[in-house]
Design an enzyme around this catalytic site. Structure first.
Site, short mmCIF file in Angstrom:
data_model
loop_
_atom_site.label_atom_id
_atom_site.label_comp_id
_atom_site.label_asym_id
_atom_site.label_seq_id
_atom_site.Cartn_x
_atom_site.Cartn_y
_atom_site.Cartn_z
N HIS A 1 -12.48 -11.27 -1.54
CA HIS A 1 -12.76 -9.93 -2.10
C HIS A 1 -12.29 -8.81 -1.18
O HIS A 1 -12.85 -7.72 -1.21
CB HIS A 1 -14.27 -9.73 -2.38
CG HIS A 1 -14.92 -10.89 -3.04
ND1 HIS A 1 -15.03 -11.01 -4.41
CD2 HIS A 1 -15.48 -12.02 -2.53
CE1 HIS A 1 -15.65 -12.15 -4.70
NE2 HIS A 1 -15.93 -12.78 -3.59
N SER B 1 10.51 8.57 6.94
CA SER B 1 10.24 9.58 5.92
C SER B 1 11.17 10.76 6.15
O SER B 1 11.51 11.08 7.29
CB SER B 1 8.79 10.04 6.02
OG SER B 1 8.64 11.34 5.50
N LYS C 1 6.51 8.67 10.46
CA LYS C 1 6.34 7.57 9.51
C LYS C 1 7.27 6.38 9.76
O LYS C 1 8.42 6.53 10.10
CB LYS C 1 6.58 8.07 8.08
CG LYS C 1 5.50 8.96 7.52
CD LYS C 1 4.15 8.27 7.33
CE LYS C 1 4.13 7.29 6.20
NZ LYS C 1 4.12 7.93 4.88
N GLU D 1 7.31 -3.36 -0.12
CA GLU D 1 6.91 -2.68 -1.36
C GLU D 1 7.92 -2.95 -2.48
O GLU D 1 7.55 -3.15 -3.64
CB GLU D 1 6.81 -1.18 -1.13
CG GLU D 1 5.65 -0.80 -0.21
CD GLU D 1 5.74 0.66 0.21
OE1 GLU D 1 5.32 1.52 -0.55
OE2 GLU D 1 6.25 0.94 1.31
#
Ligand code: ARG
Length: 457
Positions: free
Chosen positions: A156, A277, A283, A290
């Site tokens: 979970h 970024s 970043k 992804e």
């Protein structure tokens, strides 16, 4: 433009209609398979006395010229000739004259296109199977270095019990093992020849389907001509197997994305597999992970696309089936590309063993151990669960963890507790002691890695 099938027509279609009808913009990817299929077909026609040897030789020479041009990228396709089959046939006739028109004796584009797809997928499945094996080796190598690295195991997405990092990696090894087995198993349903099934009903020519199948290295021939030309199960199966591979990669990508966040900090992706970024200088984004997660969606899309295309098609061939190709090509490229990137990410990522260990020390993932401790001293497990639950609650109130709880607290929880309780709670010990078959105990994990390696030889 006059069509190769134009005899019964009084009018030709306009170019924009041809464009809608054509598959040549994408099925040109099958050019080599199509020529291979034709070479086998013409060889069979000559062997069966349907074409003379001279005719067959002329056709073969023409096909070989086209093959050479195809490999150099020198063929010019036209939507007026609809697909790869008619484009090549037209080019063959241009190359060697009207005798080229004899190639299509005893065959139809329906068995021809099916043959091309079988040849194409047979090769791709083999390559994907090999890519999976490369990935499995990367996972095993990483696992070997991290048998004694521990991190929280989750259910979970809540910390559950500490596990060996190698154990976590090896869970994925077995998923990819099943994927590889599925690819290998599907091969026998792909490696079957539809060639010679004709449009749907077979042919009056005395062809030898087994011979052309043998020339193409197929293991068997379709036993029913209608099934041969209308079966797309093997592509659906491929898309399903590909979806499963993507789903497995995507789950791991999800973990890698979480783990590389400041909140987890369990890993750092290599610069070579990250991006920055355009506005935030600090970043470092896990774009590749992804993207794999995102691309999983398009492979599922191709699976559902083709299942839906097929669900309403009466026997046998229907033009709807031309829609089988783009999704298949796309899935092949997506799976292969993703597997390569994924293996590279795993191979190069930095593992922050200290953060993993720190996480395990600042949680209650050793609570089950404590309940087992009491149970092994004779307390019914359900009661032990209750006692430990209360101790955990006490810790939460005091903002401490089980290892910090004073011994008197343990004693007041149960008389069965002794000073050795603190040893038992050490995360390393917690992991090490889970020696049941398939468990995360270090010795088990080492054994499992040896077993896993054996499956790859
Ligand atoms: N381009 C077609 C396809 O990809 C080839 C078969 C066409 N057959 C026909 N009878 N129209 O499915």
């Amino acid at each position: 433009m006059k069509k190769l099938w134009g005899g019964r027509f009084q009018k030709t279609a306009e170019e924009w209609v041809d464009e809608f009808n054509a598959s040549i913009p994408f099925d040109q990817a099958l050019v080599e398979e199509d020529i291979e299929g034709s070479l086998a077909h013409v060889t069979m026609l000559a062997k069966c006395g349907i074409l003379s040897n001279e005719e067959a030789e002329l056709i073969k020479d023409g096909l070989l010229i086209l093959m050479e041009k195809a490999k150099k990228g020198d063929l010019e396709y036209s939507v007026a000739y609809e697909d790869i089959h008619l484009n090549l046939e037209k080019m063959l006739i241009d190359e060697i004259g009207p005798v080229g028109g004899k190639l299509h004796t005893g065959r139809s584009r329906n068995d021809q296109v099916a043959t091309d797809m079988h040849l194409y997928l047979r090769k791709q499945v083999q390559e994907i199977q090999e890519e999976l094996e490369v990935l499995q080796r990367v996972l095993i190598d990483k696992a070997e270095q991290h048998v004694e690295t521990i991190l929280p195991g989750y259910t979970h997405l809540q910390r559950a019990q500490p596990v060996s990092f190698a154990h976590h990696l090896m869970a994925y090894f077995w998923m990819f093992q099943r994927d590889r087995e599925r690819m290998i198993d599907s091969y026998k349903r792909i490696n079957i020849s539809p060639l010679g099934a004709g449009a749907l009903a077979g042919t009056t020519f005395p062809i030898d389907r087994e011979y052309s199948a043998e020339l193409l290295g197929f293991e068997a021939v379709y036993q029913n001509s209608m099934d041969a030309v209308s079966d797309r199960d093997f592509i659906i199966e491929f898309l399903s197997n590909s979806s499963m591979i993507m789903m497995h990669m995507s789950r791991f990508c999800e973990e890698l994305i979480l783990w590389s966040s400041e909140e987890f900090k369990f890993i750092e992706m290599d610069d070579a597999f990250s991006t920055g970024s355009s506005i935030m200088p600090q970043k470092k984004n896990p774009d590749m992970a992804e993207l794999i997660r995102g691309k999983t969606g398009r492979v599922y899309g191709s699976l559902f696309g083709l299942l839906t295309v097929m669900k309403g098609t009466p026997l046998s061939y229907n033009k709807d089936m031309q829609e089988d190709k783009e999704g298949m090509f796309d899935a092949v490229n997506t799976v292969k590309g993703s597997l390569k990137i994924f293996a590279g990410m795993i191979e190069t990522m930095k593992i922050h063993t200290d953060s993993m260990e720190k996480a395990v020390r600042s949680d209650f993932s050793n609570a089950t151990e404590l309940a087992d401790y009491l149970a092994s001293k004779g307390m019914p497990f359900r009661e032990a669960h209750e006692v430990v639950g209360k101790l955990v609650y006490t810790c939460i109130q005091k903002h401490i963890y089980l290892l910090d709880l004073p011994f008197e607290e343990y004693k007041s929880g149960s008389e069965l507790f002794e000073e050795d309780v603190y040893d038992v709670l050490e995360p390393q010990i917690v992991v090490q002691r889970r020696e049941s078959l398939g468990g995360t105990g270090f010795a088990q994990v080492k054994k499992a890695i040896i077993e896993a390696r054996k499956t790859l030889v």
